[in-house]
Motif scaffolding. Structure first.
Motif, PDB file in Angstrom:
ATOM      1  N   THR A  52      74.143  63.195  64.056  1.00 50.38           N
ATOM      2  CA  THR A  52      73.093  62.938  63.077  1.00 50.38           C
ATOM      3  C   THR A  52      73.524  63.469  61.723  1.00 50.38           C
ATOM      4  O   THR A  52      74.291  64.435  61.650  1.00 50.38           O
ATOM      5  CB  THR A  52      71.780  63.611  63.502  1.00 50.38           C
ATOM      6  OG1 THR A  52      71.971  65.026  63.485  1.00 50.38           O
ATOM      7  CG2 THR A  52      71.344  63.155  64.878  1.00 50.38           C
ATOM      8  N   PRO A  53      73.021  62.900  60.639  1.00 47.97           N
ATOM      9  CA  PRO A  53      73.402  63.390  59.309  1.00 47.97           C
ATOM     10  C   PRO A  53      73.094  64.868  59.111  1.00 47.97           C
ATOM     11  O   PRO A  53      73.886  65.594  58.515  1.00 47.97           O
ATOM     12  CB  PRO A  53      72.584  62.503  58.367  1.00 47.97           C
ATOM     13  CG  PRO A  53      72.361  61.250  59.141  1.00 47.97           C
ATOM     14  CD  PRO A  53      72.220  61.669  60.571  1.00 47.97           C
ATOM     15  N   ARG A  54      71.939  65.317  59.614  1.00 45.41           N
ATOM     16  CA  ARG A  54      71.590  66.723  59.418  1.00 45.41           C
ATOM     17  C   ARG A  54      72.542  67.640  60.175  1.00 45.41           C
ATOM     18  O   ARG A  54      73.020  68.645  59.644  1.00 45.41           O
ATOM     19  CB  ARG A  54      70.154  66.983  59.865  1.00 45.41           C
ATOM     20  CG  ARG A  54      69.681  68.388  59.504  1.00 45.41           C
ATOM     21  CD  ARG A  54      68.259  68.653  59.941  1.00 45.41           C
ATOM     22  NE  ARG A  54      68.210  68.929  61.374  1.00 45.41           N
ATOM     23  CZ  ARG A  54      67.114  69.319  62.025  1.00 45.41           C
ATOM     24  NH1 ARG A  54      65.964  69.424  61.368  1.00 45.41           N
ATOM     25  NH2 ARG A  54      67.145  69.547  63.321  1.00 45.41           N
ATOM     26  N   ALA A  55      72.826  67.275  61.429  1.00 46.48           N
ATOM     27  CA  ALA A  55      73.706  68.130  62.227  1.00 46.48           C
ATOM     28  C   ALA A  55      75.109  68.196  61.632  1.00 46.48           C
ATOM     29  O   ALA A  55      75.722  69.267  61.570  1.00 46.48           O
ATOM     30  CB  ALA A  55      73.760  67.612  63.663  1.00 46.48           C
ATOM     31  N   SER A  56      75.643  67.058  61.214  1.00 47.88           N
ATOM     32  CA  SER A  56      76.990  67.066  60.636  1.00 47.88           C
ATOM     33  C   SER A  56      77.024  67.836  59.322  1.00 47.88           C
ATOM     34  O   SER A  56      77.993  68.531  59.030  1.00 47.88           O
ATOM     35  CB  SER A  56      77.483  65.634  60.425  1.00 47.88           C
ATOM     36  OG  SER A  56      76.674  64.954  59.471  1.00 47.88           O
ATOM     37  N   ALA A  57      75.954  67.713  58.527  1.00 48.82           N
ATOM     38  CA  ALA A  57      75.899  68.451  57.263  1.00 48.82           C
ATOM     39  C   ALA A  57      75.879  69.952  57.504  1.00 48.82           C
ATOM     40  O   ALA A  57      76.630  70.714  56.875  1.00 48.82           O
ATOM     41  CB  ALA A  57      74.671  68.020  56.466  1.00 48.82           C
ATOM     42  N   LEU A  58      75.021  70.401  58.433  1.00 49.60           N
ATOM     43  CA  LEU A  58      74.918  71.838  58.700  1.00 49.60           C
ATOM     44  C   LEU A  58      76.201  72.367  59.326  1.00 49.60           C
ATOM     45  O   LEU A  58      76.619  73.495  59.043  1.00 49.60           O
ATOM     46  CB  LEU A  58      73.717  72.117  59.606  1.00 49.60           C
ATOM     47  CG  LEU A  58      72.340  71.782  59.023  1.00 49.60           C
ATOM     48  CD1 LEU A  58      71.228  72.179  59.993  1.00 49.60           C
ATOM     49  CD2 LEU A  58      72.126  72.467  57.681  1.00 49.60           C
ATOM     50  N   GLN A  59      76.847  71.562  60.175  1.00 55.32           N
ATOM     51  CA  GLN A  59      78.092  72.009  60.792  1.00 55.32           C
ATOM     52  C   GLN A  59      79.203  72.146  59.752  1.00 55.32           C
ATOM     53  O   GLN A  59      79.971  73.122  59.769  1.00 55.32           O
ATOM     54  CB  GLN A  59      78.525  71.016  61.873  1.00 55.32           C
ATOM     55  CG  GLN A  59      79.772  71.453  62.643  1.00 55.32           C
ATOM     56  CD  GLN A  59      79.567  72.776  63.355  1.00 55.32           C
ATOM     57  OE1 GLN A  59      78.559  72.976  64.039  1.00 55.32           O
ATOM     58  NE2 GLN A  59      80.509  73.705  63.190  1.00 55.32           N
ATOM     59  N   ALA A  60      79.289  71.188  58.838  1.00 52.40           N
ATOM     60  CA  ALA A  60      80.308  71.276  57.785  1.00 52.40           C
ATOM     61  C   ALA A  60      80.073  72.501  56.907  1.00 52.40           C
ATOM     62  O   ALA A  60      81.016  73.230  56.571  1.00 52.40           O
ATOM     63  CB  ALA A  60      80.286  70.006  56.942  1.00 52.40           C
ATOM     64  N   LEU A  61      78.833  72.742  56.548  1.00 49.50           N
ATOM     65  CA  LEU A  61      78.513  73.915  55.730  1.00 49.50           C
ATOM     66  C   LEU A  61      78.830  75.195  56.488  1.00 49.50           C
ATOM     67  O   LEU A  61      79.322  76.177  55.906  1.00 49.50           O
ATOM     68  CB  LEU A  61      77.038  73.882  55.324  1.00 49.50           C
ATOM     69  CG  LEU A  61      76.661  72.787  54.313  1.00 49.50           C
ATOM     70  CD1 LEU A  61      75.152  72.620  54.239  1.00 49.50           C
ATOM     71  CD2 LEU A  61      77.223  73.121  52.934  1.00 49.50           C
ATOM     72  N   ARG A  62      78.560  75.195  57.789  1.00 46.20           N
ATOM     73  CA  ARG A  62      78.841  76.379  58.606  1.00 46.20           C
ATOM     74  C   ARG A  62      80.347  76.627  58.661  1.00 46.20           C
ATOM     75  O   ARG A  62      80.807  77.770  58.580  1.00 46.20           O
ATOM     76  CB  ARG A  62      78.264  76.158  60.009  1.00 46.20           C
ATOM     77  CG  ARG A  62      78.123  77.423  60.841  1.00 46.20           C
ATOM     78  CD  ARG A  62      77.460  77.115  62.181  1.00 46.20           C
ATOM     79  NE  ARG A  62      76.077  76.677  61.989  1.00 46.20           N
ATOM     80  CZ  ARG A  62      75.621  75.467  62.275  1.00 46.20           C
ATOM     81  NH1 ARG A  62      76.441  74.540  62.768  1.00 46.20           N
ATOM     82  NH2 ARG A  62      74.354  75.152  62.077  1.00 46.20           N
ATOM     83  N   ASN A  63      81.129  75.568  58.777  1.00 42.80           N
ATOM     84  CA  ASN A  63      82.584  75.711  58.900  1.00 42.80           C
ATOM     85  C   ASN A  63      83.227  76.280  57.638  1.00 42.80           C
ATOM     86  O   ASN A  63      84.206  77.026  57.711  1.00 42.80           O
ATOM     87  CB  ASN A  63      83.221  74.359  59.222  1.00 42.80           C
ATOM     88  CG  ASN A  63      82.920  73.897  60.631  1.00 42.80           C
ATOM     89  OD1 ASN A  63      82.342  74.633  61.433  1.00 42.80           O
ATOM     90  ND2 ASN A  63      83.312  72.664  60.952  1.00 42.80           N
ATOM     91  N   VAL A  64      82.710  75.878  56.483  1.00 47.34           N
ATOM     92  CA  VAL A  64      83.368  76.306  55.232  1.00 47.34           C
ATOM     93  C   VAL A  64      82.717  77.533  54.612  1.00 47.34           C
ATOM     94  O   VAL A  64      83.186  78.014  53.574  1.00 47.34           O
ATOM     95  CB  VAL A  64      83.358  75.152  54.191  1.00 47.34           C
ATOM     96  CG1 VAL A  64      84.072  73.935  54.725  1.00 47.34           C
ATOM     97  CG2 VAL A  64      81.946  74.808  53.752  1.00 47.34           C
ATOM     98  N   PHE A  65      81.659  78.044  55.225  1.00 50.45           N
ATOM     99  CA  PHE A  65      80.953  79.164  54.597  1.00 50.45           C
ATOM    100  C   PHE A  65      81.862  80.370  54.391  1.00 50.45           C
ATOM    101  O   PHE A  65      81.919  80.944  53.302  1.00 50.45           O
ATOM    102  CB  PHE A  65      79.736  79.579  55.423  1.00 50.45           C
ATOM    103  CG  PHE A  65      79.044  80.802  54.874  1.00 50.45           C
ATOM    104  CD1 PHE A  65      78.275  80.725  53.724  1.00 50.45           C
ATOM    105  CD2 PHE A  65      79.202  82.044  55.481  1.00 50.45           C
ATOM    106  CE1 PHE A  65      77.661  81.854  53.188  1.00 50.45           C
ATOM    107  CE2 PHE A  65      78.593  83.177  54.950  1.00 50.45           C
ATOM    108  CZ  PHE A  65      77.808  83.077  53.808  1.00 50.45           C
ATOM    109  N   GLN A  66      82.581  80.755  55.437  1.00 49.37           N
ATOM    110  CA  GLN A  66      83.405  81.956  55.334  1.00 49.37           C
ATOM    111  C   GLN A  66      84.506  81.815  54.278  1.00 49.37           C
ATOM    112  O   GLN A  66      84.625  82.671  53.395  1.00 49.37           O
ATOM    113  CB  GLN A  66      83.994  82.313  56.698  1.00 49.37           C
ATOM    114  CG  GLN A  66      84.653  83.690  56.713  1.00 49.37           C
ATOM    115  CD  GLN A  66      85.178  84.060  58.094  1.00 49.37           C
ATOM    116  OE1 GLN A  66      85.232  83.216  58.994  1.00 49.37           O
ATOM    117  NE2 GLN A  66      85.575  85.306  58.277  1.00 49.37           N
TER     118      GLN A  66
END
Length: 746
Positions: free
Chosen positions: A295-309
Motif C-alpha cells: 500500500t502507498p502508506r506502508a511503503s512510504a512509512l517503510q522508506a522513511l523508517r529505512n533512511v531515518f538513521q
C-alpha cells in the motif's frame, strides 16, 4: 514512523502557526544590509576602534560628488549649479555638512589674522578670473576644491551619524543621488565613496536574491518533475525546501538579522540539503522489494523508517560542518554557519513530517530510479575492469589540483563584486580619471606628553608627513588638521606660510580664529577633549591585501616624520576592510580543519568502524581539493563569499558518504560478501547521488547569470565541486573501499 503519522496533523498545524508568527521576521530578513555590523563581531577591537573614531569625529561616511566638464567648470552656469546643489544637499535632514566650492568661504585679506570678514568663493556674479585669482593665493584650498586643470570640482557630502543609519543608508543615498541629478546630468556628476559601494552591493544582493532564488527553485523543480513525473513528489520536495527556507529566514529576521552578501546564499544551501534528504527517501521507496504490491502508506512509512538513521546522522555531520564556521572571527561567517545549520535541521524534520503526510497519497515511481541505478552499475563495472586507469586518473587529478594550492591566496576587493557596467563602478572609474584617487585613509594623530595639536613642532611634522605621503605612487591629495593652519596662513604669508608655522604665537592666534570662525570645519579634523588630530590621505580603491601593504608604507612614513612628536594610528573604515583578509584566511583554515575533525568523529561514531570512517573521508577530501585547486589555477581569491564553499561542499559529500557506508554495512550485516555488498550499495545509493548531482549542478550553474560576482563565483565553484563530489563518490570511494577494506579479502 507510525506515531509520527498519527500526530502529523497536529505538527502541521503547529508549523502553520510558526509560519504566521515568523512572517514579520521573514519581511525583516529580506531587507538586504551589508553594513559593518554584519561583518564584525560586536566586541571586535577593530569595530570598537571604528566606533570610537565616529564618537570623536562623527560619521566618516562621506559621499564624494565630482562634477566634471571636458573644457572647464569655471563658468557662471557651473557656479550657479554648485551653489544650488550645495544648498539643496545641505537642506537634507540626513546631511550634516557639505564641503565644496559652493559653500566655501574665503578668509578676508590678511587671512584669519586680518580684520576683514570671510567672503564666499562663488558669490553671484563670480567669474572664472575672480575665482582663479582668489584661489591663486590659496593652493591648499584650491587642491581640495578643483582639479589642477579646473575641469572637475569636488563636493564632500558629510552624512549625519544616525542611530539607524545602516538600515537607512540606501534610502539616504538615493535622495542624495536624486538631488545631484536634478542639477547635473548622470555622467557629468559622479558619486563615490564607501557608502555608495555598500548601497550598490545591497541593491544587487536584493535583486540577485529574489531572482536567482526563484530561477534556481524553478529550474531544479522542473528537472525533478521531468525525471519523476509525479506532482505529489514535487510537492513533497518543494514543501521541504520552501518551508525550511521560510522558517529559517523567519528566525533569522526575528533575531534582528538582515540578508547580507553571504547569507543571501542561505536558501541555496537549504535547497541543496533539502533535495538530498527528499531524494534519498524517494529513491529508497522506489527500490523497496515490495513497492509494486504494497500500500502507498506502508511503503512510504517503510522508506522513511529505512533512511531515518542515516538521514539523522547526515544532518548531524552536515550541521556540524557549518557550525565549524562559528570559529571564525567574522560575524558574517558565524551567522551563515549558524543559520545554515538551523535550515539543515529543519530540512530533516520536514523530510519526515511531510513524508508521512504527502507520500501516502501516491504510489512509488521506480522507473527513473531503476534506470539510473542500471547506468551507475555499468559505470561501476567499467571502473573495476579498468581500475588501474581510473586510479591513475584520480591520482593525476589530485596532483594537478595540489599544484594549484600554492597559487591560492586570500583577498577581498569589494568593488570587484559589482559588474563592470554598474553605475557605481563606471562612476568610480570616471572619478579617478577626472579627479584622481579619492578613497580616504584616516589617520589619528595624538601628540606626545608636553605637546598639543597646535604646537609648532607637531604641525610642521604633520606637514612633512603629508608632503612625503603625496610622493607615493597612486596617492592623491591629503588633508588634515595641519591643512587648516596652512590654508589660514596662505592669504597673508603666501609661499612663506610654512615658515610661519615656526612661530608659536602665530599658530596659537590661528588656532583661536579657526575655532571662532570655522567651528564646524575645525571639529571635522580636531577633537579638542582628547587632543586628537585627523589626517585624511586620499588613495585609490584597493583590495584588502593591497590596502594592508599601503597602510604599512604610510605608517612607516608617519614614524619617520611624526614619530618623534606624536603617535599615529590608522582609523575609520579602511583598517577594518584590510583586516578582512586575515580574518578570511583564519576562518577558512579553522573552519575546514574543525569541519573535517567533527565530520570524521561523527562518522566514526555512526558506523562504529574506524577503518571505514577513515575511508569515508577520502571522497570527501577530493571535491574540497577540486574546489581549492580550481580556485588556485583560476586566480580566484578566498574571500568572505568563497571561504564558505568548502564547508558546503564537505557537507554535500558527507551526506552521500554516510548513506553509502550505511547501505554497505547493512549488506555486510546481512551476510553478503564484500563484492556483493559493494555492488548492491552502488545500485541502491548511486541513483540518488547521480540524480541529485545533475539537478543541483544545473541549479547552481544558472547562478552564473547573476549580476553580483559573489553569486556568480559561488554558483560556478559549487557546480565544479559537485562534479568533483560525484567523481569521488562513484569512482574514488568504490576503488578505495575495495582496496583497503580488509574485510573485502575475507
Amino acid at each position: 514512523m507510525a506515531f509520527l503519522y498519527k500526530i502529523r496533523l497536529l505538527l502541521l498545524a503547529l508549523t502553520g502557526v510558526a509560519c504566521v508568527v515568523l512572517w514579520p521576521g521573514v519581511q525583516a530578513a529580506l531587507v538586504v544590509d551589508n553594513n559593518l555590523s554584519a561583518w564584525f563581531l560586536t566586541d571586535d577591537p577593530a569595530l570598537a576602534a571604528y566606533r570610537d573614531f565616529q564618537g570623536r569625529f562623527g560619521n566618516d561616511e562621506v559621499v564624494v560628488v565630482v562634477v566634471k566638464d571636458d573644457r572647464t567648470v569655471l563658468t557662471p552656469g557651473y557656479f550657479a549649479g554648485l551653489r544650488a546643489l550645495s544648498a539643496e544637499l545641505a537642506g537634507l535632514p540626513e546631511v550634516a555638512q557639505v564641503l565644496g566650492a559652493g559653500t566655501t568661504e574665503l578668509p578676508g585679506r590678511g587671512g584669519l589674522l586680518g580684520a576683514e570678514a570671510p567672503r564666499a568663493l562663488l558669490p553671484p556674479g563670480a567669474t572664472a578670473g575672480t575665482v582663479r585669482a582668489a584661489l591663486g593665493e590659496l593652493p591648499t584650498l584650491r587642491g581640495q576644491l578643483f582639479s589642477p586643470d579646473y575641469r572637475a570640482t569636488r563636493l564632500l557630502v558629510v552624512l549625519r551619524q544616525l542611530p539607524d543609519f545602516d538600515n537607512r543608508r540606501g534610502a539616504i543615498l538615493g535622495r542624495v543621488r536624486a538631488v545631484v541629478y536634478r542639477h547635473f546630468a548622470p555622467g557629468q556628476a559622479l558619486l563615490g565613496g564607501v557608502g555608495v559601494v555598500f548601497a550598490g552591493l545591497n541593491e544587487l544582493s536584493q535583486h540577485d536574491f529574489g531572482l536567482f532564488l526563484g530561477v534556481g527553485y524553478l529550474l531544479m523543480f522542473t528537472i525533478f518533475l521531468v525525471i519523476y513525473r509525479n506532482f505529489y513528489l514535487l510537492l513533497y520536495t518543494l514543501g521541504i525546501v520552501g518551508l525550511a527556507t521560510y522558517l529559517t529566514l523567519g528566525v533569522y529576521g526575528a533575531l534582528g538579522h538582515r540578508i547580507n552578501l553571504l547569507t543571501v546564499l542561505l536558501p541555496i544551501v537549504i535547497i541543496l540539503l533539502g533535495f538530498l534528504d527528499s531524494m534519498h527517501v524517494v529513491n529508497e521507496r522506489n527500490l523497496l522489494p515490495t513497492a509494486a504490491t504494497d500500500t502507498p502508506r506502508a511503503s512510504a512509512l517503510q522508506a522513511l523508517r529505512n533512511v531515518f538513521q542515516p538521514c539523522l546522522f547526515t544532518m548531524t555531520t552536515t550541521a556540524a560542518g557549518f557550525l565549524a564556521l562559528l570559529t571564525s572571527p567574522m560575524a558574517i561567517l558565524r551567522d551563515f554557519g549558524l543559520f545554515a545549520a538551523l535550515g539543515i535541521a529543519l530540512c530533516l524534520g520536514l523530510t519526515f513530517l511531510l513524508g508521512v503526510t504527502i507520500l501516502p497519497l501516491t504510489r512509488p515511481v521506480p522507473r527513473a530510479t531503476r534506470a539510473t541505478g542500471g547506468a551507475v552499475l555499468r559505470l561501476y563495472e567499467l571502473v573495476l575492469r579498468h581500475r588501474r586507469a581510473f586510479a591513475a586518473l584520480a591520482v593525476g587529478l589530485m596532483l594537478a589540483l595540489l599544484a594549484g594550492l600554492p597559487r591560492l591566496h586570500s583577498d577581498t576587493y569589494t568593488l570587484g563584486y559589482l559588474p563592470d557596467d554598474y553605475v557605481v563602478v563606471t562612476d568610480h572609474r570616471a572619478m579617478e580619471a577626472a579627479w584622481g584617487p579619492y578613497m580616504p585613509l584616516e589617520l589619528l594623530v595624538q601628540p606626545r606628553p608636553g605637546l598639543t595639536l597646535d604646537s609648532s613642532r607637531v604641525l610642521r611634522a604633520a606637514v612633512a608627513f603629508a608632503d612625503s605621503v603625496q610622493t607615493m605612487p597612486g596617492a592623491g591629495a591629503g588633508f588634515g588638521f595641519q591643512s587648516l593652519y596652512l590654508a589660514a596662513l596662505e592669504p597673508r604669508f603666501g609661499p612663506k606660510a610654512r615658515r610661519a608655522l615656526h612661530s608659536q604665537g602665530v599658530v596659537r592666534a590661528v588656532h583661536a580664529q579657526l575655532r571662532a570662525s570655522y567651528p564646524a570645519l575645525a571639529r571635522q579634523y580636531v577633537h579638542e577633549p582628547s587632543q586628537t588630530g585627523r589626517i585624511t590621505v586620499a588613495g585609490p580603491m584597493l583590495s584588502a591585501r593591497q590596502l594592508t601593504a599601503r597602510m604599512a608604507t604610510v605608517l612607516g612614513i608617519a614614524r619617520a616624520t611624526l614619530g618623534p612628536v606624536a603617535r599615529v594610528t590608522p582609523a575609520g573604515y579602511q583598517p577594518m576592510y584590510a583586516r578582512i583578509t586575515a580574518y578570511v584566511t583564519t576562518s577558512q583554515t579553522n573552519s575546514l580543519l574543525t569541519s573535517f575533525g567533527l565530520v570524521f568523529l561523527l562518522t566514526w561514531a555512526f558506523i562504529r568502524n574506524f577503518r571505514l570512517a577513515v575511508l569515508a573521508v577520502v571522497p570527501n577530501l577530493f571535491p574540497v581539493l577540486v574546489l581549492l585547486g580550481v580556485m588556485g589555477w583560476a586566480g580566484i581569491a578566498l574571500d568572505a563569499a568563497t571561504a564558505s564553499i568548502a564547508a558546503i561542499v564537505l557537507s554535500l559529500c558527507t551526506d552521500d558518504s554516510i548513506h553509502f557506508i550505511h547501505a554497505y554495512q547493512q549488506g555486510r550485516l546481512r551476510g553478503e560478501l564484500p563484492a556483493v555488498a559493494r555492488r548492491a550499495t552502488v545500485a541502491h545509493i548511486g541513483p540518488t547521488v547521480v540524480l541529485t548531482s545533475v539537478i543541483l549542478f544545473l541549479g547552481y550553474a544558472v547562478m552564473l547569470l547573476a549580476s553580483l560576482k559573489t553569486v556568480q563565483l559561488f554558483g560556478a565553484l559549487t557546480a565544479v565541486a559537485i562534479v568533483g563530489a560525484l567523481f569521488g563518490e562513484l569512482v574514488i570511494f568504490p576503488l578505495v573501499l575495495e582496496r583497503f577494506d580488509r574485510r573485502a579479502r575475507l
